[in-house]
Design a protein around this motif. Structure first.
Motif, PDB file in Angstrom:
ATOM      1  N   HIS A   1      29.346 112.156  85.464  1.00 10.46           N
ATOM      2  CA  HIS A   1      28.147 112.554  84.708  1.00 10.46           C
ATOM      3  C   HIS A   1      28.058 114.061  84.564  1.00 10.46           C
ATOM      4  O   HIS A   1      27.533 114.574  83.573  1.00 10.46           O
TER       5      HIS A   1
ATOM      6  N   ALA B   1      25.502 113.155  79.245  1.00 11.35           N
ATOM      7  CA  ALA B   1      25.848 111.809  79.695  1.00 11.35           C
ATOM      8  C   ALA B   1      24.612 111.016  80.066  1.00 11.35           C
ATOM      9  O   ALA B   1      23.521 111.552  80.267  1.00 11.35           O
ATOM     10  N   ALA B   2      24.801 109.696  80.172  1.00 10.05           N
ATOM     11  CA  ALA B   2      23.751 108.796  80.625  1.00 10.05           C
ATOM     12  C   ALA B   2      24.378 107.746  81.523  1.00 10.05           C
ATOM     13  O   ALA B   2      25.502 107.299  81.290  1.00 10.05           O
TER      14      ALA B   2
ATOM     15  N   PRO C   1      24.017 110.021  73.862  1.00 16.66           N
ATOM     16  CA  PRO C   1      24.925 110.470  74.926  1.00 16.66           C
ATOM     17  C   PRO C   1      26.352 110.636  74.417  1.00 16.66           C
ATOM     18  O   PRO C   1      26.817 109.872  73.563  1.00 16.66           O
TER      19      PRO C   1
END
Length: 333
Positions: free
Chosen positions: A19, A24-25, A44
């Motif tokens: 991450h 990001a997720a 993302p």
């Protein structure tokens, strides 16, 4: 079509590393994330799949509470014998929170991180300070009936927090355990979700690249009963117009402890501490409950289409306190 990278993590360390440094997720159940990605609200560049992380257990703590892994599914949590017995309010909230299909996928941490259902946030084009800081709040002068708050609002956002589970946890008392690049830490559940203020895009206390690993519940209050009341337009799966999580402990018919949290009317899971304090030492009567309801809704700000939520929430509070007190007395009729 937007493209994104996909990484599958096997442990918390690799998840945080994957991450880090990215737009990001984390992907768990995906019941909120995938929805918002499809709507192009969340964009993302990388999804970090955390479904293999070993945070899927419910354990009793030394203090007499429960520690719930981040990946525990809502169905498993609602059906756990300890939760049904000692935290009835939580089981009821989960069972009223979604369809079984969603509960089978939704996770504890994902529910804590659930995002608002405001149509202006989700449409991708309307001015929305939560989605595009500084663009404005379309809901204040727009349609603001179902999923909009009257407590904790600001000139920048009036969207209500959507989670039923979180309302129950706010009433019970809980701690969020997180890990990240700087190590492990804990956050009191009541401090985890942020009021919108002038920064509604900052929704929680989770730091950059941090990951929720567990949520621990306080020990149940001796001699208490609890319940969750959810009022909505239809009885099938729908978000609350107003809801109340109540925990009441009695000595005879005198209230010795009370916990009260509201959903559907607050911009975060709303703990009514002043109302709780006013209840302690009072007889468990409808009049005392009505006074507590009035106290809980003091300072509420109605908008054009949701002013009805204030009396509705008062009714939910009175009903929840009445039912919780009955359970504390052992009256199950």
């Amino acid at each position: 079509m937007r493209t994104f990278d996909y990484k599958r993590a096997d442990d918390a360390h690799s998840a945080v590393n994957a991450h880090s440094g990215q737009a990001a997720a984390y992907l768990a159940g995906g019941t909120t994330l995938i929805d918002l990605v499809k709507l192009d609200v969340m964009q993302p560049e990388r999804l970090v799949d955390i479904n293999r992380l070993a945070y899927d257990a419910i354990e009793t703590t030394a203090e007499g509470g429960l520690r719930i892994g981040a990946m525990v599914r809502n169905t498993a949590l609602a059906d756990d014998d300890r939760v049904r017995r000692d935290y009835t309010v939580l089981s009821e909230a989960l069972l009223q929170g979604a369809s079984r299909q969603l509960r089978n996928r939704a996770t504890t941490a994902g529910n804590v991180m659930q995002r608002v259902r405001c149509s202006y946030f989700r449409d991708g084009v309307s001015p929305c300070n939560k989605r595009v800081p500084g663009s404005g709040c379309s809901a204040i002068e727009g349609h603001n009936r179902e999923v909009f708050a009257v407590l904790g609002t600001s000139d920048h956002c009036i969207a209500a927090h959507p989670s039923d589970m979180c309302v129950a946890m706010a009433a019970i008392g809980a701690t969020v355990h997180v890990t990240g690049p700087s190590g492990d830490r804990t956050v009191d559940f009541l401090d985890f979700h942020k009021l919108p203020g002038d920064t509604p895009h900052i929704e929680h206390e989770l730091g950059e690249d941090e990951l929720i690993t567990q949520v621990s519940l306080d020990a149940p209050i001796d001699g208490s009963g609890s319940t969750y009341i959810k009022l909505r337009d239809r009885s099938s799966y729908q978000f609350a117009l107003a809801s109340c999580a109540a925990v009441v402990a009695l000595d005879g018919d005198r209230i010795t402890a009370a916990r009260l949290a509201l959903g559907g009317v607050g911009t975060k899971p709303w703990r009514a501490a002043d109302a709780e304090a006013a209840l302690v030492g009072q007889p468990a009567t409808r009049e005392a409950f009505k006074q507590a309801a009035a106290t809980a809704m003091q300072g509420a700000t109605p908008y054009k289409h949701n002013a009805f939520k204030i009396p509705l929430a008062r009714k939910a509070i009175v009903r929840a306190l009445t039912d919780a007190a009955a359970r504390a007395r052992g009256d199950t009729t």
